[in-house]
Design a protein around this motif. Sequence first.
Motif, PDB file in Angstrom:
ATOM      1  N   TYR A  32      15.613   3.205  35.888  1.00  0.00           N
ATOM      2  CA  TYR A  32      16.588   3.601  34.881  1.00  0.00           C
ATOM      3  C   TYR A  32      17.575   2.482  34.597  1.00  0.00           C
ATOM      4  CZ  TYR A  32      15.054   8.444  35.241  1.00  0.00           C
ATOM      5  OH  TYR A  32      14.320   9.589  35.211  1.00  0.00           O
ATOM      6  N   ALA A  33      17.685   2.118  33.320  1.00  0.00           N
ATOM      7  CA  ALA A  33      18.834   1.325  32.910  1.00  0.00           C
ATOM      8  C   ALA A  33      20.053   2.242  32.915  1.00  0.00           C
ATOM      9  CB  ALA A  33      18.606   0.752  31.515  1.00  0.00           C
ATOM     10  N   MET A  34      21.186   1.680  33.242  1.00  0.00           N
ATOM     11  CA  MET A  34      22.409   2.463  33.337  1.00  0.00           C
ATOM     12  C   MET A  34      23.466   1.908  32.395  1.00  0.00           C
ATOM     13  SD  MET A  34      21.622   4.740  35.585  1.00  0.00           S
ATOM     14  CE  MET A  34      23.225   5.448  35.945  1.00  0.00           C
ATOM     15  N   GLY A  35      24.259   2.805  31.863  1.00  0.00           N
ATOM     16  CA  GLY A  35      25.329   2.386  30.974  1.00  0.00           C
ATOM     17  C   GLY A  35      26.662   2.966  31.400  1.00  0.00           C
ATOM     18  N   TRP A  36      27.703   2.266  31.035  1.00  0.00           N
ATOM     19  CA  TRP A  36      29.070   2.762  31.191  1.00  0.00           C
ATOM     20  C   TRP A  36      29.697   2.872  29.794  1.00  0.00           C
ATOM     21  CZ3 TRP A  36      31.192   4.584  35.577  1.00  0.00           C
ATOM     22  CH2 TRP A  36      30.624   4.214  36.798  1.00  0.00           C
ATOM     23  N   PHE A  37      30.311   4.002  29.544  1.00  0.00           N
ATOM     24  CA  PHE A  37      30.999   4.257  28.293  1.00  0.00           C
ATOM     25  C   PHE A  37      32.386   4.785  28.617  1.00  0.00           C
ATOM     26  CE2 PHE A  37      27.559   3.834  25.184  1.00  0.00           C
ATOM     27  CZ  PHE A  37      26.467   3.788  26.024  1.00  0.00           C
ATOM     28  N   ARG A  38      33.259   4.788  27.635  1.00  0.00           N
ATOM     29  CA  ARG A  38      34.586   5.341  27.838  1.00  0.00           C
ATOM     30  C   ARG A  38      35.071   6.030  26.569  1.00  0.00           C
ATOM     31  NH1 ARG A  38      38.124  -0.294  28.346  1.00  0.00           N
ATOM     32  NH2 ARG A  38      38.024  -0.890  26.124  1.00  0.00           N
ATOM     33  N   GLN A  39      35.970   6.977  26.768  1.00  0.00           N
ATOM     34  CA  GLN A  39      36.536   7.706  25.642  1.00  0.00           C
ATOM     35  C   GLN A  39      38.023   7.897  25.883  1.00  0.00           C
ATOM     36  OE1 GLN A  39      34.620  11.419  24.626  1.00  0.00           O
ATOM     37  NE2 GLN A  39      35.410  11.312  22.541  1.00  0.00           N
ATOM     38  N   ALA A  40      38.807   7.328  25.005  1.00  0.00           N
ATOM     39  CA  ALA A  40      40.255   7.481  25.062  1.00  0.00           C
ATOM     40  C   ALA A  40      40.658   8.677  24.214  1.00  0.00           C
ATOM     41  CB  ALA A  40      40.933   6.218  24.557  1.00  0.00           C
ATOM     42  N   ALA A  49      29.521  -1.185  29.149  1.00  0.00           N
ATOM     43  CA  ALA A  49      28.601  -2.101  29.826  1.00  0.00           C
ATOM     44  C   ALA A  49      27.273  -1.410  30.050  1.00  0.00           C
ATOM     45  CB  ALA A  49      29.179  -2.546  31.168  1.00  0.00           C
ATOM     46  N   THR A  50      26.236  -2.220  30.206  1.00  0.00           N
ATOM     47  CA  THR A  50      24.933  -1.691  30.558  1.00  0.00           C
ATOM     48  C   THR A  50      24.251  -2.654  31.516  1.00  0.00           C
ATOM     49  OG1 THR A  50      22.818  -0.854  29.713  1.00  0.00           O
ATOM     50  CG2 THR A  50      23.794  -2.708  28.545  1.00  0.00           C
ATOM     51  N   ILE A  51      23.399  -2.105  32.373  1.00  0.00           N
ATOM     52  CA  ILE A  51      22.713  -2.923  33.362  1.00  0.00           C
ATOM     53  C   ILE A  51      21.277  -2.447  33.476  1.00  0.00           C
ATOM     54  CG2 ILE A  51      23.579  -1.430  35.231  1.00  0.00           C
ATOM     55  CD1 ILE A  51      23.660  -3.970  37.019  1.00  0.00           C
ATOM     56  N   GLY A  56      19.195  -7.284  36.884  1.00  0.00           N
ATOM     57  CA  GLY A  56      19.166  -8.673  36.460  1.00  0.00           C
ATOM     58  C   GLY A  56      19.719  -8.938  35.079  1.00  0.00           C
ATOM     59  N   THR A  57      19.886  -7.893  34.303  1.00  0.00           N
ATOM     60  CA  THR A  57      20.388  -8.052  32.932  1.00  0.00           C
ATOM     61  C   THR A  57      21.585  -7.136  32.728  1.00  0.00           C
ATOM     62  OG1 THR A  57      18.175  -8.562  32.094  1.00  0.00           O
ATOM     63  CG2 THR A  57      19.828  -7.828  30.495  1.00  0.00           C
ATOM     64  N   THR A  58      22.642  -7.703  32.185  1.00  0.00           N
ATOM     65  CA  THR A  58      23.838  -6.926  31.872  1.00  0.00           C
ATOM     66  C   THR A  58      24.348  -7.319  30.486  1.00  0.00           C
ATOM     67  OG1 THR A  58      25.205  -8.579  33.022  1.00  0.00           O
ATOM     68  CG2 THR A  58      24.612  -6.595  34.256  1.00  0.00           C
TER      69      THR A  58
END
Length: 123
Positions: A32-40, A49-51, A56-58
């Motif tokens: 699984y590729a993983m992502g980070w998201f945010r909501q203000a 961000a994603t990894i 090895g890839t971000t």
Amino acid sequence: QVQLVESGGGLVQAGGSLRLSCAASARTFKNYAMGWFRQAPGKEREFVATISGSGGTTYYADSVKGRFFASRDNAKNTVYLQMNSLKPEDTAVYYCAANGFYTSTHSESYAYWGQGTQVTVSS
């Protein structure tokens, strides 16, 4: 089905650091590729961000490039977001998400989401 649980949020002063963690239930977490998201408040959810599955890839949003760093430990089924030099504009609920195929900056590419963890940066 993949369950994701974020932790590590909190209140920090501007210039400080936090490390978010996201623990996944997937048996094949490395796939699984993983992502980070945010909501203000009052804003749409945005990519942070994603990894890739191997780590090895971000990719990073321009707003956090050079300050935030994504990493993962596939042996622990966990992905991390190290956040340095935090700014008040980084205040948001941060979500991790899982994508069974590829890294992506688009939230619609992610099928599984955590419940979010609050990050508040005071000035």
